[in-house]
Design an enzyme around this catalytic site. Structure first.
Site, PDB file in Angstrom:
ATOM      1  NE  ARG A 223      15.853 -26.363 -26.697  1.00 55.02           N
ATOM      2  CZ  ARG A 223      15.353 -26.046 -27.873  1.00 55.02           C
ATOM      3  NH1 ARG A 223      14.265 -25.309 -27.967  1.00 55.02           N
ATOM      4  NH2 ARG A 223      15.898 -26.473 -28.982  1.00 55.02           N
ATOM      5  CB  CYS A 227      20.316 -27.316 -28.569  1.00 56.63           C
ATOM      6  SG  CYS A 227      19.306 -26.011 -27.844  1.00 56.63           S
TER       7      CYS A 227
END
Lengths: 266, 103, 222
Positions: A223, A227
């Protein structure tokens, strides 16, 4: 006359904008997620991870059953809710992934370099993700309880906070550019305000997660990596200090909130 | 070899609810890879659920079903400890069978 | 002295420190420069973070490590609180000087349909993008523009009816070009990328976006 025109213009704007613009509530996917939660395919990864935990593998042909995730060798129940933490045996703050990587290296002889140099969802890093699914599922419903009393944890938290506001890269973005205010969206995607505890917990307690749109299970390292990709920085190294610092920052702010692991996302 | 399914089966007031999560790519045959080549179709075509030895559900699947499909259904009958067996077959002739005891 | 007596005193000190933090930095910032010692500690931390932002990353594809080093504007805006008014003014002046005005002195000539494509595309400049050319503007990530596009972000203000509401005076046209080229010239800590200055978009692409915002035929103004 001018005033009349102005009023007419406003009237037109409202007539167009009102029926077409979506409110935040309409564009949130909570109901969709609730429907998916029953058959969350993250369970398939959890099953694989459970199998991997007890399978003798690697050059040392050993299982991970002696792996200490912070609550003693082999204790999986509730371990993820207390990570990241400071580990005396490595002298480092480790998140779930870097700790599992340490166990795979020390117990099974699988070199960490293979995972750090690998790719998400492939090879040993892919197997590590399944182990993550297994471990986090055993903290589902538990409150996040990250202990930041150790100086190295405090240091990581302080570094993580700085990184959160660190504007850099081709588009001048920091984490705060998108996650610094309540009720904002990128396109139709709701953005939690991570400067608040509630917003930080919204992120931390719902990842790792299965993503329905691409049928992939993403760990928290994965994740964060994405980002940074969208932030247009260089590529973060797997389990590097920056990923640990941000994880400590988010996790500590989430203390007391209930883990929803593994999450399910659109 | 195909990965195992996760099956849950629970009986309440004479009705058994079965929930099945299958691990399968469910490739439609319509998609292309990065090199522009068609990714061959690979999807489940048939699913059969048996309570003990009696078929309680048979279903035809196709390419419109998502990756890692989830199926939930209920049938009359079934008691704690009974055997629940689920089998799928795909268009390549691969198949997978898993069983659980009804709880 | 009894333990009980100390506790309220300690509490008062903590509260005072917290309040000072609030006034100076907002609720979120550590009370960094409250004392010279704390200021030095914060600078040391800052230096270690800068180091980490290099060592924790690797160059991949077009995403090189120089992206990890902040320029003056990025550095000044890496805090929950924006710099003082004087610093902001100085930074904005410097950024204003980077704006390249249209090479032919004419702000028109763009095609709103091309502009729409650029506004919708959020692609470009990641380590998975092959080349730094032909990037999207990513406008819809943050702004509503065409009221018919429901998937519009809300980080920036709505630009629906841009020219219909603001007109097309020289002042607004010039401002819009400048804002598209380098948003930091108008607000040093703006969330908006510096499209022209940062070589995210070309002059031609910015011209298309100008048409998307100003052309009466553009859906933005319908």
């Amino acid at each position: 006359m001018k005033r009349k025109l102005m009023a007419a213009a406003i009237g037109v704007t409202a007539a167009f904008a009102a029926p077409l613009a979506f409110t935040s509530e309409e564009l949130n996917f909570d109901a969709y997620r609730q429907m998916l939660a029953d058959g969350n395919p993250a369970e398939l990864f959890e099953m694989e991870g459970e199998e991997l935990w007890v399978t003798a593998r690697g050059p040392k042909n050993a299982t991970l059953e002696q792996c200490d995730l912070g609550l003693g060798p082999g204790v999986v129940e509730g371990a993820a809710a207390q990570l990241p933490r400071y580990f005396a045996d490595t002298g480092k703050v480790q998140d779930l992934e870097s700790r599992l990587m340490h166990c795979m290296e020390t117990l099974q002889g699988i070199p960490s370099g293979e995972i750090i140099g690998g790719k998400f969802r492939q090879g040993e890093r892919g197997k590590l993700a399944s182990l993550v699914a297994y471990v986090v599922t055993h903290s589902k419903g538990k409150p996040i309880a990250v202990d930041v009393s150790h100086p190295k944890m405090q240091d990581m938290y302080a570094m993580g906070e700085k990184v959160f506001f660190y504007r850099t890269g081709a588009m001048d973005f920091s984490c705060a550019s998108c996650h610094g205010e309540d009720g904002k969206r990128i396109r139709a995607t709701h953005l939690p305000n991570i400067t608040t505890n509630k917003g930080a917990a919204e992120g931390w307690t719902s990842w790792p997660a299965y993503r329905v749109s691409n049928s992939q299970f993403w760990t928290f390292q994965h994740r964060l990596w994405d980002c940074f990709r969208q932030q247009r920085t260089a590529e973060p190294v797997f389990a590097s200090d920056v990923t640990i610092a941000l994880s400590v920052f988010l996790a500590a702010k989430s203390n007391g909130y209930e883990a929803q692991w593994p999450g399910v996302k659109r | 070899m195909a990965s195992p399914m996760r099956i849950r089966a629970a009986s309440k007031d004479g009705v058994t609810e079965v929930r099945v999560l299958m691990s399968h790519p469910m490739e439609t045959g319509q998609r292309k890879n990065a090199a522009g080549e068609v990714i061959p179709a690979h999807f489940i075509t048939e699913l059969t659920a048996k309570h003990n030895d009696k078929v309680v559900l048979s279903a035809e699947f196709g390419p419109s079903v998502s990756t890692n499909p989830y199926l939930a259904f209920k049938f009359n009958g079934g008691a704690k400890g009974d055997k629940m067996v689920v089998t799928w077959v795909d268009n390549k002739g691969e198949s997978r069978t898993d069983e659980v005891q009804i709880s | 002295m009894s333990k009980k007596a100390i506790a309220p005193l300690a509490l008062t000190v903590v509260l005072a420190a917290l309040l000072a933090g609030c006034v100076k930095h907002g609720h979120y910032a550590p009370g960094a420069s409250a004392t010279p010692a704390a200021g030095a500690a914060d600078q040391a931390l800052e230096a270690r973070v800068e180091e980490m932002m290099l060592t924790s990353f690797k160059a991949t594809g077009i995403a090189s490590l120089d992206r990890q080093v902040r320029d003056e504007v990025q550095k000044a805006c890496s805090s929950p609180v924006q710099p003082d008014a004087e610093t902001m003014r100085r930074l904005e002046e410097g950024q204003m000087a980077t704006i390249q005005w249209p090479s032919n002195g004419d702000f028109t000539g763009g095609d709103w349909k091309e502009g729409a494509r650029i506004a919708i595309s959020g692609r470009g400049l990641t380590w998975t993008d092959a080349s730094p050319d032909n990037n999207g503007g990513g406008c819809y990530n943050c702004h509503a523009m065409d009221p018919g596009e429901v998937s519009a972000g809300t980080i920036g203000p709505s630009l629906v009816g841009y020219a219909r509401l603001r007109g097309n005076s020289e002042e607004i046209v010039r401002y819009t070009w400048g804002k598209l080229w380098n948003a930091k010239a108008y607000n040093a800590c703006s969330n908006m990328p510096r499209n022209g200055y940062g070589k995210i978009l070309t002059e031609t692409q910015i011209r298309h976006l100008m048409a998307y915002l100003f052309d009466p035929a553009s859906p933005v103004n319908k």
